[in-house]
Design a protein around this motif. Sequence first.
Motif, PDB file in Angstrom:
ATOM      1  N   VAL A  63       3.966 -18.800 -33.911  1.00 37.28           N
ATOM      2  CA  VAL A  63       4.090 -17.814 -32.259  1.00 37.28           C
ATOM      3  C   VAL A  63       3.854 -16.617 -32.553  1.00 37.28           C
ATOM      4  N   LEU A  64       3.519 -16.453 -34.071  1.00 41.76           N
ATOM      5  CA  LEU A  64       3.013 -14.481 -33.971  1.00 41.76           C
ATOM      6  C   LEU A  64       1.823 -14.389 -34.032  1.00 41.76           C
ATOM      7  N   HIS A  65       1.124 -15.411 -34.311  1.00 44.76           N
ATOM      8  CA  HIS A  65      -0.222 -15.058 -33.978  1.00 44.76           C
ATOM      9  C   HIS A  65      -1.071 -15.960 -32.541  1.00 44.76           C
ATOM     10  N   PHE A  66      -2.284 -15.586 -32.210  1.00 42.91           N
ATOM     11  CA  PHE A  66      -2.764 -16.151 -30.850  1.00 42.91           C
ATOM     12  C   PHE A  66      -2.564 -17.352 -30.760  1.00 42.91           C
ATOM     13  N   ALA A  67      -2.724 -17.383 -29.189  1.00 40.78           N
ATOM     14  CA  ALA A  67      -1.840 -18.567 -28.861  1.00 40.78           C
ATOM     15  C   ALA A  67      -0.863 -19.020 -28.760  1.00 40.78           C
ATOM     16  N   TYR A  68       0.218 -17.955 -29.936  1.00 38.17           N
ATOM     17  CA  TYR A  68       1.335 -17.970 -29.643  1.00 38.17           C
ATOM     18  C   TYR A  68       1.855 -19.396 -29.197  1.00 38.17           C
ATOM     19  N   GLY A  69       1.586 -20.300 -29.563  1.00 35.34           N
ATOM     20  CA  GLY A  69       2.417 -21.802 -29.032  1.00 35.34           C
ATOM     21  C   GLY A  69       2.697 -21.814 -27.348  1.00 35.34           C
ATOM     22  N   LEU A  70       1.441 -21.562 -26.684  1.00 36.09           N
ATOM     23  CA  LEU A  70       1.232 -21.593 -25.520  1.00 36.09           C
ATOM     24  C   LEU A  70       0.635 -23.203 -25.574  1.00 36.09           C
ATOM     25  N   PRO A  71      -0.113 -23.546 -25.962  1.00 36.01           N
ATOM     26  CA  PRO A  71      -0.595 -24.827 -26.042  1.00 36.01           C
ATOM     27  C   PRO A  71      -0.050 -25.733 -25.686  1.00 36.01           C
ATOM     28  N   GLU A  72       1.085 -25.339 -26.603  1.00 37.60           N
ATOM     29  CA  GLU A  72       2.173 -27.016 -27.126  1.00 37.60           C
ATOM     30  C   GLU A  72       3.441 -26.683 -26.014  1.00 37.60           C
ATOM     31  N   LEU A  73       3.625 -25.434 -25.913  1.00 41.90           N
ATOM     32  CA  LEU A  73       4.732 -25.054 -24.550  1.00 41.90           C
ATOM     33  C   LEU A  73       4.354 -25.875 -23.021  1.00 41.90           C
ATOM     34  N   ILE A  74       2.815 -25.565 -22.765  1.00 40.90           N
ATOM     35  CA  ILE A  74       2.126 -25.774 -21.649  1.00 40.90           C
ATOM     36  C   ILE A  74       2.858 -27.477 -21.649  1.00 40.90           C
ATOM     37  N   ALA A  75       2.397 -28.165 -22.810  1.00 42.40           N
ATOM     38  CA  ALA A  75       2.015 -29.525 -22.974  1.00 42.40           C
ATOM     39  C   ALA A  75       3.724 -30.168 -23.011  1.00 42.40           C
TER      40      ALA A  75
END
Length: 108
Positions: A63-75
């Motif tokens: 969660v500290l680098h680019f993408a920040y876990g957004l694909p996982e959170l959205i999925a």
Amino acid sequence: MTILQQAITIILCALGTMLTRFLPFLVFNPKKPTPKYIQYLGSALPGAIFGMLVVYCLRNVDVLHFAYGLPELIAIAVTVALHLWKRQMLLSIAGGTVCYMLLVQFVF
């Protein structure tokens, strides 16, 4: 592996699978009620196993680098939304997986 080793592996896997499927019918008498702790495990383990799978799948999310876990959170949000909408586990899992794969391949 040789053909003999492959055959032995397949036979052992089939026997192991059959043993796990037939063992409950051999251990528990159909004339007696199922023990309370087995009934409890039947109701508690599915949720616990899904929780463990979620933790396992998210263990390497950074969660500290680019993408920040957004694909996982959205999925995850898509999976939950599909499940609340249709109440079909296969659709929920497939929809969340497809959403994640599309996000990872084309967006992030």
